[in-house]
Design a protein around this motif. Sequence first.
Motif, PDB file in Angstrom:
ATOM      1  N   ASN A 264       0.807  -1.220   0.000  1.00 39.22           N
ATOM      2  CA  ASN A 264       0.000   0.000   0.000  1.00 39.22           C
ATOM      3  C   ASN A 264       0.841   1.273   0.000  1.00 39.22           C
ATOM      4  OD1 ASN A 264      -2.553  -1.383   0.162  1.00 39.22           O
ATOM      5  ND2 ASN A 264      -2.083  -1.831   2.311  1.00 39.22           N
ATOM      6  N   ARG A 265       2.174   1.091  -0.038  1.00 44.95           N
ATOM      7  CA  ARG A 265       3.070   2.240  -0.015  1.00 44.95           C
ATOM      8  C   ARG A 265       4.185   2.055  -1.041  1.00 44.95           C
ATOM      9  NH1 ARG A 265       2.638   5.403   4.519  1.00 44.95           N
ATOM     10  NH2 ARG A 265       4.858   5.933   4.596  1.00 44.95           N
ATOM     11  N   TYR A 266       4.795   3.150  -1.439  1.00 43.96           N
ATOM     12  CA  TYR A 266       5.890   3.104  -2.412  1.00 43.96           C
ATOM     13  C   TYR A 266       7.209   2.837  -1.698  1.00 43.96           C
ATOM     14  CZ  TYR A 266       2.440   5.502  -5.336  1.00 43.96           C
ATOM     15  OH  TYR A 266       1.308   5.841  -6.020  1.00 43.96           O
ATOM     16  N   LEU A 267       8.019   1.937  -2.265  1.00 44.00           N
ATOM     17  CA  LEU A 267       9.328   1.634  -1.689  1.00 44.00           C
ATOM     18  C   LEU A 267      10.365   2.600  -2.259  1.00 44.00           C
ATOM     19  CD1 LEU A 267      11.124  -0.281   0.032  1.00 44.00           C
ATOM     20  CD2 LEU A 267      11.521  -1.587  -2.072  1.00 44.00           C
ATOM     21  N   ILE A 268      10.999   3.378  -1.375  1.00 41.97           N
ATOM     22  CA  ILE A 268      12.107   4.240  -1.794  1.00 41.97           C
ATOM     23  C   ILE A 268      13.409   3.456  -1.735  1.00 41.97           C
ATOM     24  CG2 ILE A 268      13.432   6.303  -1.163  1.00 41.97           C
ATOM     25  CD1 ILE A 268      10.797   7.616  -0.348  1.00 41.97           C
ATOM     26  N   GLY A 269      13.547   2.584  -0.749  1.00 43.36           N
ATOM     27  CA  GLY A 269      14.729   1.733  -0.658  1.00 43.36           C
ATOM     28  C   GLY A 269      14.673   0.869   0.577  1.00 43.36           C
TER      29      GLY A 269
END
Length: 556
Positions: A264-269
Amino acid sequence: ASLASLTRGTGPKVVRGDPAGKVQSVSHVAHHHHIEAPTISVSDSSLKFTHVLYNLSPAELYEQAIKYEKGSFITSTGALATLSGAKTGRSPRDKRVVIDDTTQDELWWGKGSPNIEMDEHAFMVNRERAVDYLNSLDKVKLSVQLDNWVGDRCIRPTPEELENFGTPDFTIYNAGQFPCNRYTHYMTSSTSIDLNLARREMVILGTQYAGEMKKGLFSVMHYLMPMRQILSLHSGCNMGKDGDVALFFGLSGTGKTTLSTDHNRYLIGDDEHCWSDNGVSNIEGGCYAKCIDLSREKEPDIWNAIKFGTGEILLLENVVFDEHTREVDYGDKSVTENTRAAYPIEYIPNAKIPCVGPHPKNVILLACDAFGVLPPVSKLSLAQTMYHFISGYTALVAGTEDGIKEPTATFSACFGAAFIMLHPTKYAAMLAEKMQKHGATGWLVNTGWSGGSYGSGNRIKLPYTRKIIDAIHSGSLLNATYHKTEVFGLDIPTEIEGVPSEILRPENTWADKKAYKETLLKLAGLFKKNFETFTNYKIGKDNKLTEEILAAGPNF
């Protein structure tokens, strides 16, 4: 065409393409050496032409590996499998840093520090050994990559960036197939990973483990970034649909990768980041994930990322596979439990490209407390955040390491003591400053035991921890009613939707209240003993901030 310059004082001379027709220039270099009569004479290997393979494409790298690298195979998914030799993990005791007039004052030395000193002469001996070895090879791969001051998995520059790349900021001489001389001063084995910050060079001898390059560069970032008022972080990082960013700190086994990877969230790293005046950014261009016991059901994103794709290489390190079908057995630990998969972050479906985000709203410190006395979640003050960030606590349980029979506390400063270069309080002060400036909240989340220590209690269920993390992301936990615990002085919420209220207060889950109190005091004592390493270091002109951090620890 030699990797050495005339006096070996500078970096490699790069010659691209077919060496035919270039031999004359090599003899000219040798002749020039003879005329100038340098104090350091050259070996035969420096007169020999070494074909430099410059920034090969993934397909070319595959071809070179299969043809020339013993032990390289293509697996059923198209990933390149290779072995790292005798070393299947990092060798922190073999890492050395050159001590000079600058680093003597700037770096963290002494008790608790990961920085083990060497002098300039010993570094140059190892550098010479690495250069001689590389010059003895017919072919040497040279890769120009970007770290995030603008690893294994750095950021690949575009063709346009390569055209105007100029002189590299940092050079790694990776001669990992060749050992160092154990009788060289400061050496303790045939392995050595040497950093010279003044020369901006790293030499690797005696280990082919890819993580040495990745974490070696991360150490460099931990030195250079704070000089630019940028905070380097050993953390996971993701971002919600509304742009709210969260940082996840945690040692191995605390759930950092699991909890920062959220559909449900974007992975930055997943591992290495920087926090600047512009927000957060990923240092790397991909992931270097543990893949022991990997399955499609448990980690579908990582499972699906392990493939050969256009534009990037996928590497499997020290895995075992079927001789005929080439299907990988991720449960096989016969080589090592530290099997790894390196893949581009673009292969993760919900990755945020480019890997940057605004300033974090939440800083989550993860601990797997096998003593069972820390609450599942606590809201931290700024001073408490600094205290627990510097402590970097988790606990080992039976089976994680040989000889572990009962819960054992382990502390790693800033949740990455092996990589930091400056004193931990410097990173903590920068973290506190940025959190205060941008209104971020600190949280301590226990993913370990409840109702008793390991062996008598139970592991806190992952769905409950996910509900806690969801409440942090949504902001609803900020509005909860809180109760302060004894000894550690932590603020714990009285209720969270989807989480049984009785587990939020650890003492409620223990049948033996006396045992709970004794265990709580035992852990508090371990925290205090660990923190003694940092008590003599002052932050700022006075000692006020240091005193605030000490007061934020356990009191009993």
